[in-house]
Design a protein around this motif. Structure first.
Motif, short mmCIF file in Angstrom:
data_model
loop_
_atom_site.label_atom_id
_atom_site.label_comp_id
_atom_site.label_asym_id
_atom_site.label_seq_id
_atom_site.Cartn_x
_atom_site.Cartn_y
_atom_site.Cartn_z
N PHE A 58 0.82 -1.20 0.00
CA PHE A 58 0.00 0.00 0.00
C PHE A 58 0.86 1.25 0.00
O PHE A 58 0.62 2.19 -0.76
CB PHE A 58 -0.95 -0.01 1.21
CG PHE A 58 -1.85 1.19 1.29
CD1 PHE A 58 -2.85 1.39 0.36
CD2 PHE A 58 -1.70 2.10 2.32
CE1 PHE A 58 -3.69 2.50 0.43
CE2 PHE A 58 -2.54 3.21 2.41
CZ PHE A 58 -3.53 3.41 1.46
N HIS A 59 1.88 1.27 0.83
CA HIS A 59 2.73 2.46 0.92
C HIS A 59 3.71 2.57 -0.24
O HIS A 59 4.31 3.63 -0.43
CB HIS A 59 3.41 2.53 2.28
CG HIS A 59 2.45 2.94 3.35
ND1 HIS A 59 2.14 4.26 3.61
CD2 HIS A 59 1.67 2.21 4.18
CE1 HIS A 59 1.22 4.32 4.56
NE2 HIS A 59 0.92 3.09 4.93
N ALA A 60 3.83 1.51 -1.02
CA ALA A 60 4.61 1.57 -2.25
C ALA A 60 3.73 2.01 -3.42
O ALA A 60 4.19 2.14 -4.55
CB ALA A 60 5.24 0.22 -2.54
N GLY A 61 2.43 2.23 -3.15
CA GLY A 61 1.50 2.69 -4.17
C GLY A 61 1.03 1.60 -5.12
O GLY A 61 0.58 1.90 -6.22
N LYS A 62 1.07 0.35 -4.69
CA LYS A 62 0.75 -0.76 -5.58
C LYS A 62 -0.67 -1.33 -5.40
O LYS A 62 -1.02 -2.30 -6.06
CB LYS A 62 1.77 -1.88 -5.40
CG LYS A 62 3.17 -1.46 -5.80
CD LYS A 62 4.17 -2.57 -5.66
CE LYS A 62 5.55 -2.08 -6.09
NZ LYS A 62 6.54 -3.12 -6.00
N LEU A 63 -1.47 -0.70 -4.53
CA LEU A 63 -2.79 -1.27 -4.26
C LEU A 63 -3.95 -0.33 -4.56
O LEU A 63 -5.10 -0.71 -4.39
CB LEU A 63 -2.89 -1.74 -2.80
CG LEU A 63 -2.01 -2.90 -2.41
CD1 LEU A 63 -2.20 -3.21 -0.92
CD2 LEU A 63 -2.32 -4.13 -3.24
N GLY A 64 -3.71 0.86 -4.92
CA GLY A 64 -4.79 1.80 -5.17
C GLY A 64 -5.19 2.54 -3.91
O GLY A 64 -4.51 2.49 -2.88
N ASP A 65 -6.35 3.21 -3.98
CA ASP A 65 -6.76 4.06 -2.86
C ASP A 65 -8.17 3.74 -2.36
O ASP A 65 -8.94 4.62 -2.03
CB ASP A 65 -6.63 5.53 -3.23
CG ASP A 65 -7.43 5.92 -4.47
OD1 ASP A 65 -8.08 5.04 -5.05
OD2 ASP A 65 -7.39 7.11 -4.84
N ASP A 66 -8.46 2.46 -2.29
CA ASP A 66 -9.73 2.01 -1.73
C ASP A 66 -9.85 2.46 -0.27
O ASP A 66 -8.86 2.45 0.47
CB ASP A 66 -9.79 0.47 -1.82
CG ASP A 66 -11.15 -0.07 -1.47
OD1 ASP A 66 -11.98 -0.15 -2.38
OD2 ASP A 66 -11.36 -0.40 -0.29
N ALA A 67 -11.04 2.85 0.14
CA ALA A 67 -11.24 3.32 1.53
C ALA A 67 -10.83 2.25 2.54
O ALA A 67 -10.27 2.58 3.60
CB ALA A 67 -12.70 3.71 1.73
N ASP A 68 -11.09 0.98 2.24
CA ASP A 68 -10.66 -0.10 3.13
C ASP A 68 -9.16 -0.07 3.37
O ASP A 68 -8.69 -0.34 4.48
CB ASP A 68 -11.03 -1.47 2.54
CG ASP A 68 -12.42 -1.93 2.88
OD1 ASP A 68 -13.15 -1.18 3.58
OD2 ASP A 68 -12.80 -3.03 2.44
#
Length: 107
Positions: free
Chosen positions: A71-81
């Motif tokens: 997530f912090h590498a920007g590899k998962l998107g910005d879903d609220a979850d």
């Protein structure tokens, strides 16, 4: 004066007295009990957060530590979850550090 400042002032007074050679079994027991209570409270908070993290881990089939890195590498998107999961992970880490500090042996 805030309660936090007032408490810190009181603790500094005790610290100063102890540095001057003052000793008190009552104070020693009281401080020990306070630390034990804070440790237990922090451990319970951490357990509660861990249960919430497990829900995300099961839903997304991923350990929190792996999720956090991705997530912090920007590899998962910005879903609220993901933002909630990240915040819970941060909170759990802060609680682990607090618990470690409370339970550290004083030599």
């Amino acid at each position: 004066m805030t309660m936090q400042t007032n408490t810190l002032d009181k603790l500094k007074k005790l610290e100063s007295l102890y540095h001057q050679g003052y000793q008190s079994d009552v104070v020693d027991r009281a401080v020990g009990k306070i630390i034990a209570l804070e440790s237990a409270h922090t451990r319970q908070e951490l357990d509660d957060l861990h249960a919430r993290l497990i829900v995300f881990e099961q839903e997304y089939q991923m350990k929190s530590i792996d999720f956090y890195a991705l997530f912090h590498a920007g590899k998962l998107g910005d879903d609220a979850d993901f933002f909630e999961w990240s915040a819970l992970h941060d909170m759990a880490e802060a609680l682990r550090e607090r618990l470690q500090s409370l339970e550290r042996e004083i030599v």
